[in-house]
Design a protein around this motif. Sequence first.
Motif, PDB file in Angstrom:
ATOM      1  N   PRO A   1     -14.436  27.313  -7.358  1.00  0.00           N
ATOM      2  CA  PRO A   1     -13.566  28.414  -7.411  1.00  0.00           C
ATOM      3  C   PRO A   1     -13.249  29.063  -8.762  1.00  0.00           C
ATOM      4  O   PRO A   1     -12.770  28.161  -9.800  1.00  0.00           O
ATOM      5  CB  PRO A   1     -12.407  28.183  -6.714  1.00  0.00           C
ATOM      6  CG  PRO A   1     -12.488  27.180  -5.959  1.00  0.00           C
ATOM      7  CD  PRO A   1     -13.711  26.226  -6.751  1.00  0.00           C
TER       8      PRO A   1
ATOM      9  N   THR B   1      -0.924  29.747  -7.441  1.00  0.00           N
ATOM     10  CA  THR B   1      -2.419  29.888  -6.612  1.00  0.00           C
ATOM     11  C   THR B   1      -3.472  29.298  -6.869  1.00  0.00           C
ATOM     12  O   THR B   1      -4.217  28.493  -6.018  1.00  0.00           O
ATOM     13  CB  THR B   1      -2.774  31.287  -6.699  1.00  0.00           C
ATOM     14  OG1 THR B   1      -1.879  32.252  -6.266  1.00  0.00           O
ATOM     15  CG2 THR B   1      -4.235  31.782  -5.799  1.00  0.00           C
ATOM     16  N   LEU B   2      -3.572  28.945  -8.187  1.00  0.00           N
ATOM     17  CA  LEU B   2      -4.783  27.992  -8.656  1.00  0.00           C
ATOM     18  C   LEU B   2      -4.605  26.730  -8.303  1.00  0.00           C
ATOM     19  O   LEU B   2      -5.550  25.826  -7.789  1.00  0.00           O
ATOM     20  CB  LEU B   2      -4.909  28.166 -10.307  1.00  0.00           C
ATOM     21  CG  LEU B   2      -6.395  28.871 -10.764  1.00  0.00           C
ATOM     22  CD1 LEU B   2      -5.993  30.345 -10.513  1.00  0.00           C
ATOM     23  CD2 LEU B   2      -6.339  28.233 -12.297  1.00  0.00           C
TER      24      LEU B   2
ATOM     25  N   VAL C   1     -11.156  23.591 -10.294  1.00  0.00           N
ATOM     26  CA  VAL C   1     -10.979  24.927 -10.125  1.00  0.00           C
ATOM     27  C   VAL C   1     -11.071  25.480 -11.460  1.00  0.00           C
ATOM     28  O   VAL C   1     -10.549  24.746 -12.569  1.00  0.00           O
ATOM     29  CB  VAL C   1      -9.730  25.336  -9.431  1.00  0.00           C
ATOM     30  CG1 VAL C   1      -9.248  26.643  -9.555  1.00  0.00           C
ATOM     31  CG2 VAL C   1      -9.729  24.822  -7.971  1.00  0.00           C
TER      32      VAL C   1
ATOM     33  N   THR D   1      -4.975  25.998  -4.640  1.00  0.00           N
ATOM     34  CA  THR D   1      -6.537  25.971  -4.278  1.00  0.00           C
ATOM     35  C   THR D   1      -7.169  24.562  -4.578  1.00  0.00           C
ATOM     36  O   THR D   1      -7.863  24.073  -4.003  1.00  0.00           O
ATOM     37  CB  THR D   1      -7.231  27.095  -5.042  1.00  0.00           C
ATOM     38  OG1 THR D   1      -6.696  28.232  -4.742  1.00  0.00           O
ATOM     39  CG2 THR D   1      -8.507  26.897  -4.683  1.00  0.00           C
TER      40      THR D   1
ATOM     41  N   ALA E   1      -5.624  21.917  -2.281  1.00  0.00           N
ATOM     42  CA  ALA E   1      -6.239  21.869  -1.010  1.00  0.00           C
ATOM     43  C   ALA E   1      -7.661  21.446  -0.930  1.00  0.00           C
ATOM     44  O   ALA E   1      -8.187  20.643  -0.276  1.00  0.00           O
ATOM     45  CB  ALA E   1      -6.472  23.423  -0.628  1.00  0.00           C
ATOM     46  N   SER E   2      -8.592  21.518  -2.370  1.00  0.00           N
ATOM     47  CA  SER E   2      -9.766  21.019  -2.378  1.00  0.00           C
ATOM     48  C   SER E   2      -9.674  19.565  -2.635  1.00  0.00           C
ATOM     49  O   SER E   2     -10.397  18.741  -2.058  1.00  0.00           O
ATOM     50  CB  SER E   2     -10.336  21.469  -3.625  1.00  0.00           C
ATOM     51  OG  SER E   2     -10.505  22.933  -3.546  1.00  0.00           O
TER      52      SER E   2
END
Lengths: 141, 187
Positions: free
Chosen positions: B151, B165-166, B120, B169, B172-173
């Motif tokens: 992202p 938030t980062l 990310v 993300t 989740a990845s």
Amino acid sequence: MNLLPGPAAPATLPSHLNPAHIDAGNRTLAEMQELATSLTFAAMLTDDGFEIVHLNGATTDGGRFASMSSSVQALSDAVAHELKIGTNEYVIIASELGHVIQLRVQGHPIVLAALFDTHETLGKGLSIARIAARRMAQLMA
Amino acid sequence: MAEHVVLFAGPMGSGKTTAIRSLSEIEVVSTEAANTDRATADKETTTVALDYGEITIDDVTKVRLYGVPGQKRFDFMWSILAGRARGLLLLINNDAPESIALLLQYLADFHELHARGAVVIGVTKSDVRESPTVADYSAALTAKFPEQLIPVFTVDPRNAEEMRTLLLTLVASVEMRELLAPAPEKI
């Protein structure tokens, strides 16, 4: 040892760019070599890993050594801090074919890192490194 | 409890140490030294070995946060720490010269982690310099890695919610990649 002070150091220049600190480093390492023929490599470096001077650099990448010594010093400081065991005084890496001893030059953001071959005992190597660190501080005063 | 190891990388002054301090639930282990390279980044201190912090997500996932030094001369620390990570959170300060090229260079430097883990991108200091935009970064990434969706966010490393938030993300990845990874062959 020659106790004549070197040229005055402008305070604003980083040590690796400061002619007075470079001169002091060169003199200190040369004197260190006189005390220990087993000294195979030595360097003065800034806390953030820039080499100020080195000795016997034919087979060692001085810039790389300075960066790694900086990291090792900082990690050792962090361990001492984490364990609440006071100030980290020196670092020793004892290996099969040699040992690295490193310590700070008191009062300055500078580290002395020295590689000795196994003909030197750790105790003597540490003693010589301490003398050299004090000498560097004296020349920079 | 599941555990993930993620790496914070990026140029000197991009905000890696600040980001880890914003996120960590524990006192961050830092290895900072007085910065003598003011031409590269005008700040008092710089990381010379690593930063380490931890955060627990949803009470079931612990994320170990490792930050690496920004300067290339410490790239031996990059290799050491990248080896144990599964995710890369790459911060790029928008005021850096040629910041898109710099981003691509850092991705190349961490290509092994990029290949097996998730990535990310966080663009910092976009308030200091407005361009390139997130769209510019995304376009460059799509051109370079057309088969991947990486992202890109603008982020303030001092803002814990934005950093969270980062991180979510990225986690989740990482978990998605682990789910999609082929099962090991039975002997």
